[in-house]
Write an enzyme that holds these catalytic residues in place. Structure first.
Site, PDB file in Angstrom:
ATOM      1  N   PHE A 127       8.709   6.481  12.890  1.00 46.25           N
ATOM      2  CA  PHE A 127       9.237   5.653  11.796  1.00 46.25           C
ATOM      3  C   PHE A 127       9.952   6.559  10.821  1.00 46.25           C
ATOM      4  CE2 PHE A 127       9.160   3.690   7.602  1.00 46.25           C
ATOM      5  CZ  PHE A 127       9.749   2.468   7.887  1.00 46.25           C
ATOM      6  N   ASP A 212      10.082  15.102   9.542  1.00 47.61           N
ATOM      7  CA  ASP A 212       9.943  13.997   8.596  1.00 47.61           C
ATOM      8  C   ASP A 212       8.534  14.079   8.022  1.00 47.61           C
ATOM      9  OD1 ASP A 212       9.513  11.663   7.228  1.00 47.61           O
ATOM     10  OD2 ASP A 212      10.468  10.364   8.723  1.00 47.61           O
ATOM     11  N   LYS A 241       7.748   9.779  -0.748  1.00 48.03           N
ATOM     12  CA  LYS A 241       6.435   9.211  -1.072  1.00 48.03           C
ATOM     13  C   LYS A 241       5.682  10.000  -2.156  1.00 48.03           C
ATOM     14  CE  LYS A 241       5.799   6.002   2.648  1.00 48.03           C
ATOM     15  NZ  LYS A 241       6.484   6.108   3.934  1.00 48.03           N
TER      16      LYS A 241
HETATM   17  C1  LIG Z   1       7.810   5.678   4.445  1.00 44.96           C
HETATM   18  C2  LIG Z   1       8.482   6.549   5.432  1.00 44.96           C
HETATM   19  C3  LIG Z   1       9.885   6.677   5.469  1.00 44.96           C
HETATM   20  C4  LIG Z   1      10.807   5.838   4.626  1.00 44.96           C
HETATM   21  O1  LIG Z   1      10.637   6.076   3.267  1.00 44.96           O
HETATM   22  P1  LIG Z   1      11.166   4.987   2.189  1.00 44.96           P
HETATM   23  O2  LIG Z   1      10.866   5.653   0.881  1.00 44.96           O
HETATM   24  O3  LIG Z   1      10.434   3.734   2.447  1.00 44.96           O
HETATM   25  O4  LIG Z   1      12.628   4.847   2.407  1.00 44.96           O
HETATM   26  C5  LIG Z   1      10.426   7.601   6.360  1.00 44.96           C
HETATM   27  N1  LIG Z   1       9.645   8.329   7.155  1.00 44.96           N
HETATM   28  C6  LIG Z   1       8.303   8.239   7.139  1.00 44.96           C
HETATM   29  C7  LIG Z   1       7.488   9.115   8.021  1.00 44.96           C
HETATM   30  C8  LIG Z   1       7.680   7.338   6.280  1.00 44.96           C
HETATM   31  O5  LIG Z   1       6.347   7.213   6.291  1.00 44.96           O
END
Ligand SMILES: *Cc1c(COP(=O)(O)O)cnc(C)c1O
Length: 394
Positions: A127, A212, A241
């Site tokens: 994701f 990521d 986050k």
């Molecule tokens: C939440 C998340 C995203 C996206 O972040 P947003 O701030 O919602 O755009 C991307 N990668 C990972 C692993 C995430 O948990």
């Protein structure tokens, strides 16, 4: 009725927060074990964050990135001092940090005269956010459906299967993109061996390794960044986050020879890294870099893990696996996770589900032993309720 897009099925509303707790306007208290999905790392209403925000709010909220922003430069320097990176681009979200990472990797090869190298190998179960680029990178058919032809250039390998990665590498490959711990698809910890093999593969084939760490970074695993425990460094990394403690902020970090492809005019953001966001970001980092902060996360992780394993022994019929690292933990359960999350909510514990029927526990990193015991009591009570019903039904 609501005037909102119905992209979320929403439950109750909260009026305020304090530490580990959220309160409705009737004053009913809920114990927070989800942190707004890994965001409120310092819990709610942290005095240092509130002070930093107020003090910046009274001076200057926003100026364009065509001006120098000392708060942004300071935060970038501190991230560089505490990571593999040499340079930072600030965003407002994780998705935008990923977009920047993807663009940066492609531009790096473009500048080297290898314009064909635009392909990125990502992973099943990934994701990376919800923009057109990020849903293509994630590759989840459910998130791609209805939004036209996916952005080109993404292939998907199997996590923890290096052969499946090798078979996708060709002359057009630019980078490998991976979450060290897949969050949304069910707290799937990628093995250290596999992560190291990816690093090696990138070095052998002159590919960029993009991590990521939007969810698993910023102290969540007990280290500032998850890669530290693996013993590798990436070339590019997306974070968000936890970095803003609840204020929208994200960042793309890179090594200098890669970052230098992104010259004036190649990328931008109106809000990204504005004075208010970076004042808050600096305050979050103040707290996380306190010498006792990350050891506390590690200690609480051990305690929570221990309790979760006890729980698994007590309810082996309902708990199939305890997963995760640091304070990014998950229980693979047999009762439908959305119903279980609702049951916990009814008992005033906030959690969130993830893919693979996993109950995700992402408490604020300031969680204390007594909070853990309280949460475990509530989860135990919920499993007992289910057990009673199952007994009645024979
Ligand atoms: C939440 C998340 C995203 C996206 O972040 P947003 O701030 O919602 O755009 C991307 N990668 C990972 C692993 C995430 O948990």
């Amino acid at each position: 009725m609501s005037a909102l897009f119905e992209t979320y099925s929403r439950s109750i509303a909260f009026e305020k927060g304090e530490g580990m707790r959220l309160f409705t306007k009737e004053g009913i208290s809920y114990l927070d074990f989800m942190s707004g999905v890994g965001v409120n790392s310092l819990g709610h209403n942290d005095a240092h964050l509130v002070r930093a925000m107020k003090s910046q709010a009274e001076k200057l909220w926003h100026v364009s990135n065509i001006f120098s922003i000392p708060q942004q430069e300071e935060l970038a320097q501190r991230l560089v001092d505490n990571s593999f990176a040499d340079a930072v681009f600030f965003t407002n979200s994780g998705t935008e940090a990923i977009e920047c990472a993807i663009k940066t990797s492609r531009k790096y090869y473009f500048d080297k005269g290898q314009e064909n190298r635009t392909d990125i190998i990502a992973f099943n179960g990934a994701f990376h956010g919800r923009s057109l680029g990020a849903i293509a990178a994630g590759g989840n058919p459910a998130y791609l459906k209805g939004f036209g032809e996916p952005v080109a250039g993404f292939k998907h390998a199997k996590p923890n299967d290096i052969k499946s990665v090798k078979s996708l590498i060709n002359e057009n490959t630019a980078a490998i993109l991976i979450e060290p711990i897949q969050g949304e698809s069910g707290i799937n910890v990628i093995s250290n061996d596999f992560m190291r093999s990816l690093r090696k593969l990138c070095d052998e084939h002159d590919l960029l390794l993009i991590l990521d760490e939007v969810q698993c970074g910023f102290g969540r695993t007990g280290k500032l960044f998850a890669y530290e425990d693996i013993g590798i460094t990436p070339d590019i990394m997306a974070i968000a986050k936890g970095i803003g403690g609840g204020f929208p902020l994200g960042a793309c970090l890179a090594k200098s020879d890669i970052a230098k492809s992104m010259v004036v005019g190649t990328h931008g953001s109106t809000y990204g890294g504005n004075p208010l966001a970076c004042a808050v970001g600096n305050a979050v980092l103040d707290r996380i870099l306190e010498p006792q902060f990350l050891p506390h996360v590690q200690e609480m992780s051990k305690k929570l893990n221990w309790h979760l394993h006890q729980l698994q022994q007590r309810f082996p019929q309902y708990i199939k696996e305890v997963r995760g690292k640091g304070l990014m933990l998950g229980l693979k359960i047999t009762p439908p996770v959305s119903e279980f999350v609702a049951l916990l909510l009814k008992n005033h514990l906030l959690t969130i589900g993830a893919g693979d029927n996993v109950l995700r526990l992402l408490p604020p990193l300031i969680v204390q032993q007594s909070d853990i015991e309280e949460a475990i009591e509530i989860i135990t009570k919920a499993f007992k309720e289910i057990e009673e019903v199952d007994k009645l039904n024979g």
